[in-house]
Design a protein around this motif. Structure first.
Motif, short mmCIF file in Angstrom:
data_model
loop_
_atom_site.label_atom_id
_atom_site.label_comp_id
_atom_site.label_asym_id
_atom_site.label_seq_id
_atom_site.Cartn_x
_atom_site.Cartn_y
_atom_site.Cartn_z
N GLU A 18 0.83 -1.21 0.00
CA GLU A 18 0.00 0.00 0.00
C GLU A 18 0.86 1.25 0.00
O GLU A 18 0.48 2.28 -0.53
CB GLU A 18 -0.92 0.01 1.23
N SER A 21 1.53 2.21 -3.40
CA SER A 21 0.38 2.88 -4.00
C SER A 21 0.33 4.35 -3.62
O SER A 21 0.12 5.22 -4.46
CB SER A 21 -0.92 2.20 -3.55
N HIS A 22 0.55 4.61 -2.32
CA HIS A 22 0.55 6.01 -1.88
C HIS A 22 1.62 6.80 -2.61
O HIS A 22 1.40 7.95 -3.00
CB HIS A 22 0.77 6.09 -0.37
N LEU B 84 -4.35 3.05 -7.97
CA LEU B 84 -5.74 2.94 -7.52
C LEU B 84 -6.38 1.63 -7.97
O LEU B 84 -7.26 1.11 -7.30
CB LEU B 84 -6.57 4.12 -8.07
N PRO B 88 -5.56 -0.60 -4.39
CA PRO B 88 -6.18 0.57 -3.77
C PRO B 88 -5.87 0.58 -2.28
O PRO B 88 -6.12 -0.42 -1.61
CB PRO B 88 -7.68 0.37 -4.02
N ARG B 90 -6.17 0.71 1.50
CA ARG B 90 -7.35 0.55 2.35
C ARG B 90 -7.67 1.88 3.02
O ARG B 90 -8.79 2.30 3.12
CB ARG B 90 -7.09 -0.53 3.39
N ARG B 93 -9.06 5.15 0.37
CA ARG B 93 -9.56 4.75 -0.94
C ARG B 93 -10.67 5.68 -1.43
O ARG B 93 -10.64 6.21 -2.53
CB ARG B 93 -10.07 3.32 -0.82
N TYR B 96 -9.36 9.26 -2.00
CA TYR B 96 -8.62 9.50 -3.24
C TYR B 96 -9.55 9.71 -4.42
O TYR B 96 -9.31 10.57 -5.25
CB TYR B 96 -7.67 8.34 -3.53
N SER B 97 -10.61 8.90 -4.51
CA SER B 97 -11.42 9.03 -5.73
C SER B 97 -12.16 10.36 -5.78
O SER B 97 -12.37 10.89 -6.87
CB SER B 97 -12.35 7.84 -5.91
#
Lengths: 294, 258
Positions: A18, A21-22, B84, B88, B90, B93, B96-97
């Protein structure tokens, strides 16, 4: 490529972490923070500052700018903006509802084509459509030359630079923002509900009033917000299709920043606009959440 | 019966929607300087456009800014949408969108005056580069939307896993498998971003500064000067360009799905 960089890239795109991802989202977030959030924050701070001599800014917190927005000089402009945008949203609703209804229930295989046709004027520059309205409505424009030429009118009508032309321009521009949410909520109505209503003896009008219309209300509200709120910040339409007597908040803001050089007051006006937008957005989100829950 | 009236209304509605554009198109071929009475067919206004050096300069500026902005928005959008879709986070999430769609939600006049105060405050001169950066911000939601949809549909295919079974690491799999497969959507998103930048007036109007004249700003100043058939012709050219861009973006998206 050095081994270390390659390993880092492999980790970054592994989809396992994760943290990775960030990091991947970080550049986009940074961009928005820098070019969107910070400027808006700065505007809010600026709205509390004072105007010094020669357009300089004195950083001494005051609410004077906000008080000024609600003085007799500016209240008419605020009221006019709300009235014009309200009229625009209502007219968009009245004009757009039958079209959305047609798209949802009668367009058949042509539906996608009609939806794309709806979006094309939206994607063309606002300047271009405003310009064509000038050609149509102007004193020696198309409408007048047809009406006078055919003998229907003795002398040309002055339509341009009136509230009518401004609202017409706004309605034209914001129609798709009304029709799309209307369409998406009408389209979701199960056809069986409508058939059931007919089976139970209701006529077409009664079915519309008691079944279709209530079920499409979320779309009506969403469409109202999506037309009313962006309309509040419009300045091009009133600038070209209206005159000083039809100026809206948008024109006032433009004027404060580019002509009058009173940035703190302009920022206060913008903050008021932003507030209206946030309230609209809040209700819009609530509607969306309710739709998802249903 | 009812559907007949409704179809009739829809036809009238679409006629209204396309009336301004058609009128403009029609009169761009009119051989008259001032009024809108038909005086015969001519191409001369299009010729006038081609000889207008200021206009060609504005076109070039707009193209350069749009290329830069769409490249920036594509790269930022690709990285973000990859994250994303593939993993994505946790935490954040939902945040962000909506966060990445923020440019769509803020009225453009707010962005325009905000960016103007911002650049002036931090002492950055308003120029070509600041405008391109701002346009990239405006276009970001469009590139993310386009690429994200494509990556989501690729997610089930397990092609990336296959590449890795064949000895590629994650980076190579991304570079040699995912990227080529997502290319149509990336290009489609870039075309949308290009259109957004090319057509943007409001934000540009506030932050273009003195030296930078983009196409919409040029159109604006021509409109301030008065109604001329030249603007009709110009508007038609711009409209054609937008249509070409949008149709290409749409075709690419469709081809990616097939």
């Amino acid at each position: 490529m050095p081994h270390k960089i390659k390993k880092f890239l492999a980790w970054l795109f592994s989809g396992k972490s994760e943290k990775a991802s960030h990091i991947l989202i970080l550049p986009a977030s940074f961009w928005l923070a820098f070019f969107l959030v910070v400027p808006i924050m700065l505007l809010l701070v600026l709205s509390l500052a004072q105007l010094g001599p020669y357009g300089t800014i004195i950083w001494h917190p005051t609410l004077e700018n906000f008080r000024r927005v609600f003085t007799p000089l500016y209240v008419p402009i605020v009221a006019r903006t709300v009235a014009y945008c309200g009229a625009t949203a209502v007219l968009c609703l009245l004009l757009g509802y039958p079209t959305a209804y047609f798209l949802s229930f009668y367009a058949g295989e042509w539906r996608d084509t009609f939806l794309i046709l709806l979006m094309i004027p939206f994607w063309t520059s606002a300047l271009v459509s405003i310009y064509s309205w000038i050609i149509i409505l102007g004193r020696d424009g198309l409408m007048n030359s047809v009406l006078v030429g055919s003998g229907a009118l003795g002398k040309p009508l002055d339509v341009l630079n009136t509230p009518f032309s401004v609202i017409l321009g706004l309605v034209y521009f914001y129609l798709p923002f009304m029709i799309l949410p209307l369409y998406s909520s009408l389209e979701k109505i199960p056809k069986q509900y409508i058939e059931a209503s007919y089976d139970l003896g209701a006529g077409a009008f009664q079915t519309f009033l008691k079944v279709t219309l209530p079920l499409s209300l979320p779309g009506v509200f969403a469409g109202f917000i999506l037309t009313f709120v962006p309309c509040l910040g419009d300045f091009l339409t009133a600038e070209f299709l209206g005159g000083p007597r039809t100026y809206l908040i948008g024109n006032l803001i433009e004027n404060q920043f580019l002509m009058a050089q009173d940035w703190p007051f302009g920022a206060a006006l913008t903050a008021v606009l932003l507030c209206a937008m946030l309230i609209g957005l809040y209700y819009y989100q609530k509607l969306e959440a309710a739709e998802l829950a249903a | 019966m009812k559907s007949k009236w409704l179809s009739f209304y829809a036809a009238a509605f679409y006629a209204f929607l396309y009336m301004p554009i058609s009128v403009m198109f029609f009169f761009s071929f009119n051989n008259a300087r001032r009024n809108v009475v038909w005086r015969g067919f001519t191409f001369k206004w299009y010729g006038v456009l081609l000889r207008d050096a200021g206009l060609l300069g504005a076109l070039l500026t707009s193209l350069k800014i749009a290329v830069l902005a769409s490249l920036l928005a594509s790269v930022l959008g690709l990285l973000a949408s990859y994250a994303l879709v593939c993993r994505p986070p946790r935490f954040g999430r939902a945040f962000y969108s909506s966060w990445l769609n923020a440019p769509l939600l803020v009225p453009e006049i707010v962005l325009g005056v905000g960016l103007l105060s911002f650049f002036v405050r931090i002492g950055v001169p308003l120029n070509f580069w600041t405008l391109a950066c701002a346009h990239a911000m405006l276009a970001l939601p469009y590139t993310i939307g386009s690429v994200r949809a494509r990556l989501l549909s690729l997610k089930g295919s397990q092609l990336e896993e296959a590449a890795m079974d064949l000895g590629a690491d994650h980076w190579e799999a991304f570079l040699k498998v995912t990227l080529p497969l997502a290319k149509p959507a990336i290009v489609s998103g870039a075309l949308l971003a290009f259109t957004i930048s090319f057509e943007d007036f409001v934000t540009s109007f506030f932050i273009a500064g003195v030296g930078v004249v983009t196409m919409p700003i040029k159109v604006y100043s021509m409109m301030k000067f008065g109604v001329t058939p030249e603007i009709n012709a110009l508007s038609c050219c711009l409209l054609a360009l937008t249509l070409i861009l949008l149709v290409s973006a749409q075709v690419l998206r469709k081809s990616a799905k097939a």
